[in-house]
Enzyme design. Structure first.
Site, mmCIF file in Angstrom:
data_model
loop_
_atom_site.group_PDB
_atom_site.id
_atom_site.type_symbol
_atom_site.label_atom_id
_atom_site.label_comp_id
_atom_site.label_asym_id
_atom_site.label_seq_id
_atom_site.Cartn_x
_atom_site.Cartn_y
_atom_site.Cartn_z
ATOM 1 N N ALA A 1 13.100 -13.139 -2.483
ATOM 2 C CA ALA A 1 12.323 -14.380 -2.309
ATOM 3 C C ALA A 1 11.731 -14.748 -3.669
ATOM 4 C CB ALA A 1 11.230 -14.171 -1.265
ATOM 5 N N GLU B 1 0.650 -14.576 3.597
ATOM 6 C CA GLU B 1 1.157 -13.520 2.692
ATOM 7 C C GLU B 1 2.510 -12.998 3.158
ATOM 8 O OE1 GLU B 1 -1.929 -13.600 3.969
ATOM 9 O OE2 GLU B 1 -3.253 -12.196 2.924
ATOM 10 N N LYS C 1 12.929 -2.711 -1.796
ATOM 11 C CA LYS C 1 11.644 -2.105 -1.453
ATOM 12 C C LYS C 1 11.833 -0.599 -1.484
ATOM 13 C CE LYS C 1 8.342 -2.636 2.337
ATOM 14 N NZ LYS C 1 7.855 -3.651 3.270
ATOM 15 N N ASP D 1 7.842 -8.655 6.475
ATOM 16 C CA ASP D 1 6.873 -7.669 6.975
ATOM 17 C C ASP D 1 6.903 -7.535 8.498
ATOM 18 O OD1 ASP D 1 4.990 -5.765 7.124
ATOM 19 O OD2 ASP D 1 3.400 -6.870 6.120
ATOM 20 N N ASP E 1 2.116 -10.225 12.989
ATOM 21 C CA ASP E 1 1.313 -10.205 11.759
ATOM 22 C C ASP E 1 1.687 -11.386 10.868
ATOM 23 O OD1 ASP E 1 -0.560 -9.382 9.950
ATOM 24 O OD2 ASP E 1 0.583 -7.669 9.193
ATOM 25 N N SER F 1 0.820 -1.209 0.000
ATOM 26 C CA SER F 1 0.000 0.000 0.000
ATOM 27 C C SER F 1 0.857 1.265 0.000
ATOM 28 C CB SER F 1 -0.986 0.003 1.163
ATOM 29 O OG SER F 1 -0.630 -0.905 2.150
ATOM 30 N N PHE F 2 2.091 1.172 0.449
ATOM 31 C CA PHE F 2 2.937 2.372 0.374
ATOM 32 C C PHE F 2 4.377 2.024 -0.023
ATOM 33 C CE2 PHE F 2 2.089 0.883 4.573
ATOM 34 C CZ PHE F 2 3.317 0.771 5.177
ATOM 35 N N SER F 3 4.503 1.002 -0.862
ATOM 36 C CA SER F 3 5.844 0.623 -1.336
ATOM 37 C C SER F 3 5.749 -0.122 -2.662
ATOM 38 C CB SER F 3 6.514 -0.286 -0.303
ATOM 39 O OG SER F 3 5.696 -1.408 -0.069
ATOM 40 N N GLU G 1 4.904 -15.786 -2.390
ATOM 41 C CA GLU G 1 4.231 -15.976 -1.102
ATOM 42 C C GLU G 1 3.737 -17.413 -0.888
ATOM 43 O OE1 GLU G 1 1.075 -13.082 -1.061
ATOM 44 O OE2 GLU G 1 2.474 -11.411 -1.272
HETATM 45 P P1 ATP Z 1 1.090 -3.773 2.624
HETATM 46 O O1 ATP Z 1 2.126 -2.773 2.929
HETATM 47 O O2 ATP Z 1 -0.029 -3.233 1.830
HETATM 48 O O3 ATP Z 1 0.674 -4.602 3.804
HETATM 49 P P2 ATP Z 1 3.007 -5.641 1.814
HETATM 50 O O4 ATP Z 1 3.441 -5.687 3.230
HETATM 51 O O5 ATP Z 1 2.782 -6.932 1.112
HETATM 52 O O6 ATP Z 1 1.720 -4.778 1.616
HETATM 53 P P3 ATP Z 1 5.546 -5.062 0.702
HETATM 54 O O7 ATP Z 1 6.268 -5.679 1.837
HETATM 55 O O8 ATP Z 1 6.052 -3.792 0.170
HETATM 56 O O9 ATP Z 1 4.054 -4.764 1.019
HETATM 57 O O10 ATP Z 1 5.471 -6.123 -0.449
HETATM 58 C C1 ATP Z 1 4.792 -5.887 -1.635
HETATM 59 C C2 ATP Z 1 4.831 -7.147 -2.463
HETATM 60 O O11 ATP Z 1 6.174 -7.459 -2.811
HETATM 61 C C3 ATP Z 1 4.255 -8.370 -1.782
HETATM 62 O O12 ATP Z 1 3.394 -9.024 -2.698
HETATM 63 C C4 ATP Z 1 5.405 -9.263 -1.497
HETATM 64 O O13 ATP Z 1 5.088 -10.609 -1.729
HETATM 65 C C5 ATP Z 1 6.473 -8.803 -2.483
HETATM 66 N N1 ATP Z 1 7.759 -8.828 -1.780
HETATM 67 C C6 ATP Z 1 8.065 -8.148 -0.666
HETATM 68 N N2 ATP Z 1 9.308 -8.420 -0.254
HETATM 69 C C7 ATP Z 1 9.804 -9.320 -1.133
HETATM 70 C C8 ATP Z 1 11.057 -10.023 -1.241
HETATM 71 N N3 ATP Z 1 12.027 -9.853 -0.336
HETATM 72 N N4 ATP Z 1 11.215 -10.867 -2.276
HETATM 73 C C9 ATP Z 1 10.225 -11.062 -3.166
HETATM 74 N N5 ATP Z 1 9.022 -10.448 -3.119
HETATM 75 C C10 ATP Z 1 8.813 -9.585 -2.111
#
Ligand code: ATP
Length: 312
Positions: A103, A150, A50, A164, A146, A31-33, A107
């Protein structure tokens, strides 16, 4: 900000800038990245970067969440193979950059949905990795708060990587338990959680709902929910609204589908206990001996889990 651990790490953090990486495709959006696949120009190594717009974070009042994630990832270092590692952070005038483990296989949720549910072997294997990850978090005095499919990613070899940490709590002392003095932090987090939990309220523990308090046992509750979902393809607590889901959680109203494996069922029943101190593992020290000893993990060598089984 927690100071870096070594001089080498300090230098590493100082010297990186966006131009040290070739930014590739967008691999996800929060939502903010926005998360990009990126390659270190010197080493050719792939990372997930990120990128957070500063103005957006300030507008959405998410600064605390972002700082929390960074602070916790710094504490976690790179010692645990089951946690996303923060390699470095840097910024330009408009954005913050977090360089994270990539990763590659996305998910856990995606894979549960793809296979409808996991077989016994896969459910057990990933439950073991989650137990090891939770032991590591506990040893670092971190409650994730949390945990959900996901927020559990798969690396290139299909090992889990927990991510997260924006809602995480850093416990202040070893003696902290569910009645500790960290309620202010819990209340703040709980308020934030209520606002940002749409659609995933299913994993909140009853004590967080009722008393705005959390402890390591809150992550054990989430573990019970995740194991249920891996084994059945469904979440234990579902409902048409957050309110209805919360009611079910507080009444411990959930049902195992027909044919559910009895060993997994018993394990989940011992985790989905309303009173946090009575959950399996809640009284354990840093190693979750009572989880490891459960019949679900009979024949498992926690010191050598071996390679992940083929997903099915
Ligand atoms: P929100 O902030 O809305 O709760 P989020 O926590 O999923 O969303 P991000 O952590 O920015 O937000 O991740 C956005 C997306 O990028 C997610 O779908 C996640 O699966 C993917 N992602 C995040 N970190 C990684 C990583 N280290 N490797 C691969 N994909 C990633």
């Amino acid at each position: 900000m927690t100071p870096p651990n070594t001089n080498a790490e300090q230098q590493e953090i100082r010297k990186k800038t966006p131009s040290d990486f070739i930014f590739g495709k967008v691999i996800g959006e929060g939502s903010f990245s926005t998360v990009y696949l990126a390659k270190d120009v010197q080493t050719n190594k792939e990372y997930a970067i990120k990128v957070l717009e500063k103005a957006h974070i300030i507008r959405e009042k998410k600064s605390e969440y972002v700082m929390r994630e960074k602070e916790v990832l710094r504490i976690l270092e790179s010692l645990c193979p089951y946690i996303v590692h923060l390699y470095s952070t840097f910024q330009d005038p408009g954005r913050l950059y977090f360089v994270l483990t990539y990763a590659k296989n996305g998910e856990l949720l995606k894979h549960i949905n793809l296979y409808k549910k996991f077989n016994f072997e896969c459910t057990r294997y990933y439950s073991c990795e989650l137990v090891l990850a939770l032991e590591y978090l506990r040893s670092k005095k971190i409650v994730h708060r949390d945990l959900k499919p996901e927020n559990i990613l798969f690396d290139h070899n299909f090992h889990i990587l927990i991510t997260d940490f924006g809602s995480a709590k850093i416990e202040k002392s070893e003696d902290n338990d569910i009645n500790d003095g960290t309620e202010d932090d819990d209340v703040q987090q709980s308020n934030r959680r209520r606002n940002s939990f749409v659609g995933t309220a299913q994993f909140v523990s009853p004590e967080m709902l009722q008393e705005s308090k959390s402890s390591y046992a809150s992550d054990l509750w989430a573990l019970g929910c995740i194991v249920f979902q891996m084994a059945s393809g469904q979440m234990p607590f579902v409902g048409g609204s957050e309110y209805l889901i919360f009611q079910k959680i507080l009444r411990l109203e959930y049902k195992f589908p027909d044919g559910f494996d009895e060993r997994i069922k018993d394990f989940i029943e011992k985790l989905l206990v309303l009173e946090p101190t009575r959950r399996l593992g809640a009284s354990d020290e840093t190693t979750y001996v009572s989880l490891r000893k459960h019949e679900f993990f009979e024949e498992v060598d926690f010191d050598d889990l071996g390679p992940p089984p083929k997903l099915s």
